[in-house]
Design a protein around this motif. Sequence first.
Motif, PDB file in Angstrom:
ATOM      1  N   THR A  90      -6.837  13.384  -7.915  1.00 14.78           N
ATOM      2  CA  THR A  90      -5.691  13.035  -7.088  1.00 14.78           C
ATOM      3  C   THR A  90      -5.744  13.691  -5.704  1.00 14.78           C
ATOM      4  OG1 THR A  90      -3.269  12.950  -6.999  1.00 14.78           O
ATOM      5  CG2 THR A  90      -4.236  14.895  -8.016  1.00 14.78           C
ATOM      6  N   VAL A  91      -5.423  12.898  -4.684  1.00 15.99           N
ATOM      7  CA  VAL A  91      -5.338  13.363  -3.299  1.00 15.99           C
ATOM      8  C   VAL A  91      -4.287  12.513  -2.574  1.00 15.99           C
ATOM      9  CG1 VAL A  91      -7.755  14.138  -3.087  1.00 15.99           C
ATOM     10  CG2 VAL A  91      -7.154  11.762  -2.520  1.00 15.99           C
ATOM     11  N   ILE A  92      -3.882  12.950  -1.406  1.00 16.19           N
ATOM     12  CA  ILE A  92      -3.116  12.067  -0.521  1.00 16.19           C
ATOM     13  C   ILE A  92      -4.142  11.184   0.172  1.00 16.19           C
ATOM     14  CG2 ILE A  92      -1.630  11.909   1.506  1.00 16.19           C
ATOM     15  CD1 ILE A  92      -0.373  14.542   0.693  1.00 16.19           C
ATOM     16  N   GLY A  93      -4.175   9.925  -0.224  1.00 10.52           N
ATOM     17  CA  GLY A  93      -5.231   9.050   0.259  1.00 10.52           C
ATOM     18  C   GLY A  93      -4.770   7.613   0.409  1.00 10.52           C
ATOM     19  N   ASN A  94      -5.711   6.690   0.262  1.00 10.59           N
ATOM     20  CA  ASN A  94      -5.468   5.270   0.471  1.00 10.59           C
ATOM     21  C   ASN A  94      -5.173   4.597  -0.875  1.00 10.59           C
ATOM     22  OD1 ASN A  94      -5.473   2.588   1.193  1.00 10.59           O
ATOM     23  ND2 ASN A  94      -7.503   2.589   2.121  1.00 10.59           N
ATOM     24  N   PRO A  95      -3.985   4.024  -1.076  1.00 13.84           N
ATOM     25  CA  PRO A  95      -3.655   3.394  -2.354  1.00 13.84           C
ATOM     26  C   PRO A  95      -4.583   2.238  -2.724  1.00 13.84           C
ATOM     27  CG  PRO A  95      -2.010   2.849  -0.675  1.00 13.84           C
ATOM     28  CD  PRO A  95      -2.868   3.941  -0.123  1.00 13.84           C
ATOM     29  N   ALA A  96      -5.245   1.639  -1.730  1.00 11.98           N
ATOM     30  CA  ALA A  96      -6.196   0.563  -2.020  1.00 11.98           C
ATOM     31  C   ALA A  96      -7.323   1.057  -2.931  1.00 11.98           C
ATOM     32  CB  ALA A  96      -6.778   0.004  -0.723  1.00 11.98           C
ATOM     33  N   HIS A  97      -7.669   2.331  -2.842  1.00  9.75           N
ATOM     34  CA  HIS A  97      -8.749   2.874  -3.664  1.00  9.75           C
ATOM     35  C   HIS A  97      -8.400   2.851  -5.144  1.00  9.75           C
ATOM     36  CE1 HIS A  97     -10.317   5.309   0.057  1.00  9.75           C
ATOM     37  NE2 HIS A  97     -10.515   4.004   0.155  1.00  9.75           N
TER      38      HIS A  97
END
Length: 405
Positions: A90-97
């Motif tokens: 988990t990270v603050i990232g791109n939900p598309a991933h």
Amino acid sequence: MKSPKSAPPSPGDRAAMLTVRRKHKMARSVHAFVRGNTSEFYDWLDGTEGRAIPQGPAIWIGGDCHLGNLGPVANAQGKIDVQIRDLDQTVIGNPAHDLIRLGLSLATAARDSDLSGVVTARMMEQLTKGYTNCFDEKTDRTKAFPSPDTVRVTIKEAVRRSWKDLAKERIEDTTPHIPLGRTFWPISKEERKAVEKIFEAKNLFCHITCAGIGNENTSVRILDAAYWVKGCSSLGKLRYAVLLDAETAGSGKTQRCLIDIKEAGPAAAPRQPGARMPQINGERVVEGARHLSPYLGDRMAAADILGRSVFVRQLLPQDMKVDIKKMPQEEAGKIAHYLGTVVGNAHARQMDREVQKLWKKELQRNRAKTLQVPIWLWSSIVGLVAGHEGSYLEHCRKHAFHAKP
């Protein structure tokens, strides 16, 4: 006559055996290979093809949303919901991933189940529909989404499970010890002291336990502890099972608990530039879990063992995975739709209404006339399936070709 069981390895001999076991587990099927190979997924995303993916809003993402990482979990009060149940990446990232990762998992599971490409394409349509619907202002995310029969059976089983069921499944026994063998290996005296030190921390136990057991003065006694050989992508990291007795708050009685302690390594999932997250990996995992899977995150805590960051949680009988060994054709689309809503709901709860509208608009753009899936999502899944198929065959040739069946 059965051959005698080999003795579990000493702590110093673990690494080599874990590496071999991980490679053999990944050779079982292309879907197992995908599950155990997060790094190749993100290597692909880092390439030219991956850069064509739209940049969604900066939110906490699971980072490894494959089928085995979704399933029923219970909150501290015993209520059950299907959520993301593994948050190592988990990270603050791109939900598309997350959406692409789940699509890849479903597509390879369909191939392992001998389903046609037509069925797979329809599954991707249903995955997109289930996920996108979560960003509709008319959607009430407080209501449970209708689950397909395959998932409903798992949920019903989770509801009726008891401590005895958990003990028999996880440690093969209800007696106050953890049986050493293929699944559990001995730990060193140094590791045992480090595990004991974790539970000396005030307030830690009350943060990870179910309601009615823990408070800051709860007395905890460790009955047994062992190294836990579990998972696939996590093999090689520190992992401990701890069996303990905890005094039920105010009653003087004790309740047996099974605790999972797992090392939190660096995430392979790329974080959003400028995103502020905990620098310690265990704290990152706990924080991400609280945003994505509150039933799980609200009963997790970060700690430290021998200078390595870990996270700690109590395993409850209701914590299960959606284990689909063979994808039934008549339910494939329903399963894809349902799991799309699980991930979509985890994402949507982190966005305000305006951000939800913008993300939904992006998800509805650039769809082919013959397929109700964004072109970037479909082409990503096709490219990833093709790449993983080739890598899987090479993996089998290198690591499992001469292995005993």
